[in-house]
Design a protein around this motif. Structure first.
Motif, short mmCIF file in Angstrom:
data_model
loop_
_atom_site.label_atom_id
_atom_site.label_comp_id
_atom_site.label_asym_id
_atom_site.label_seq_id
_atom_site.Cartn_x
_atom_site.Cartn_y
_atom_site.Cartn_z
N VAL A 1 10.02 -1.80 3.89
CA VAL A 1 10.28 -0.54 4.60
C VAL A 1 9.61 0.62 3.88
CG1 VAL A 1 12.07 1.09 5.30
CG2 VAL A 1 12.43 -1.37 5.62
N ALA A 2 9.73 0.66 2.56
CA ALA A 2 9.12 1.74 1.78
C ALA A 2 7.60 1.73 1.92
CB ALA A 2 9.51 1.61 0.31
N THR A 3 7.01 0.54 1.95
CA THR A 3 5.55 0.43 2.10
C THR A 3 5.10 0.91 3.47
OG1 THR A 3 5.52 -1.47 0.59
CG2 THR A 3 3.59 -1.16 2.00
N LEU A 4 5.86 0.55 4.51
CA LEU A 4 5.52 1.01 5.86
C LEU A 4 5.62 2.53 5.97
CD1 LEU A 4 4.74 0.24 8.74
CD2 LEU A 4 7.19 0.05 9.26
N ILE A 5 6.67 3.09 5.39
CA ILE A 5 6.83 4.56 5.42
C ILE A 5 5.67 5.22 4.68
CG2 ILE A 5 8.26 6.47 4.59
CD1 ILE A 5 10.71 4.72 5.11
N THR A 6 5.28 4.65 3.54
CA THR A 6 4.15 5.19 2.78
C THR A 6 2.87 5.15 3.61
OG1 THR A 6 5.14 4.48 0.69
CG2 THR A 6 2.77 4.93 0.69
N GLY B 1 1.16 8.63 4.58
CA GLY B 1 -0.18 8.83 4.05
C GLY B 1 -1.21 9.04 5.14
N THR B 2 -1.07 8.32 6.25
CA THR B 2 -2.00 8.47 7.37
C THR B 2 -1.82 9.82 8.05
OG1 THR B 2 -1.99 6.08 7.74
CG2 THR B 2 -2.82 7.46 9.53
#
Length: 240
Positions: free
Chosen positions: A24-29, A33-34
């Motif tokens: 979840v944290a990676t997807l939010i990042t 970022g995009t």
């Protein structure tokens, strides 16, 4: 002296939750970022891919965790397993659909209800001409049902209702005049901006509604534009 009969927490249960949280944290990042232009959108999609990999790992760990942390098992932590799977399984499903859609829909990013006389963007930033040719043929093959909406209402009435629907959907209306509405639909997660146009013309005693939906980023849209057009025209027909 009393002793506790509580079983130790399953390592797999802990791993399941940690991997799911990392996914979840990676997807939010990736999304943040995009949206913030920290990197090119393709990098954001690559980061999101790693989020899916983490979610898959969490799901696999969760399957083992269910066995070891089940009520009759030798370890505790079933609540951690459930929490991890609640977070990871939807991501795995979204990733699977993303990959499936890439092959299931025509490899185009510009869709219209009238490939022979498509609505033309004028006011949106960086307007693009409908490519026609192979794009039109692929659309006809992939979306044979997509066509104009004919309504027994005055064009002005239809256009006013179309503008209301666009506002209700949260589209940024760039221009709305002379029966032509141009808008930008920003996607929820990554903030991709897709261009949408609604054209209302007189047709007999009623009105004809044509649409065009164009994804600015990428060469394929995974069916998003056709879905947007169908949904909008269905809502417009019901509203009138």
């Amino acid at each position: 002296m009393t002793s506790s009969n509580r079983n130790p927490i399953s390592i797999l249960a802990v791993v399941t939750l940690l991997l799911a949280l990392a996914a979840v944290a990676t997807l939010i990042t990736a999304a943040v970022g995009t949206r913030a232009d920290w990197w090119h959108f393709t990098t954001g999609l690559d980061v999101a891919t790693w989020a899916i990999y983490l979610a898959i790992a969490a799901t696999l760990a969760g399957l083992g965790g269910f066995y070891t942390a089940r009520p009759a098992g030798c370890r505790s932590g079933i609540s951690l397993v459930i929490a991890g799977l609640v977070l990871s399984v939807p991501l795995v499903g979204a990733g699977a659909h993303f990959e499936y859609a890439a092959g299931a829909y025509p490899p185009i990013n510009d869709v219209t209800t009238d490939p022979d006389d498509p609505p033309t963007f004028w006011e949106v930033p960086d307007p693009q001409t409908y490519p026609g040719g192979e794009t039109a043929e692929l659309q006809r093959e992939g979306y044979p049902d997509l066509g104009p909406l004919l309504l027994d209402h005055a064009p002005d009435t239809v256009f006013e209702r179309a503008e209301v629907l666009a506002e209700e959907r949260g589209w940024e209306i760039v221009s709305a005049m002379n029966g032509e509405l141009e808008a930008i639909d920003t996607t929820f997660l990554f903030g991709f901006e897709d261009y949408v146009m609604v054209r209302v013309l007189p047709e007999g005693d009623g009105a004809r509604v044509d649409m065009r939906s164009y994804s600015r980023l990428g060469q394929i849209d995974r069916g998003v534009n056709a879905t947007r057009i169908r949904s909008f025209l269905d809502d417009l027909e019901r509203a009138l």
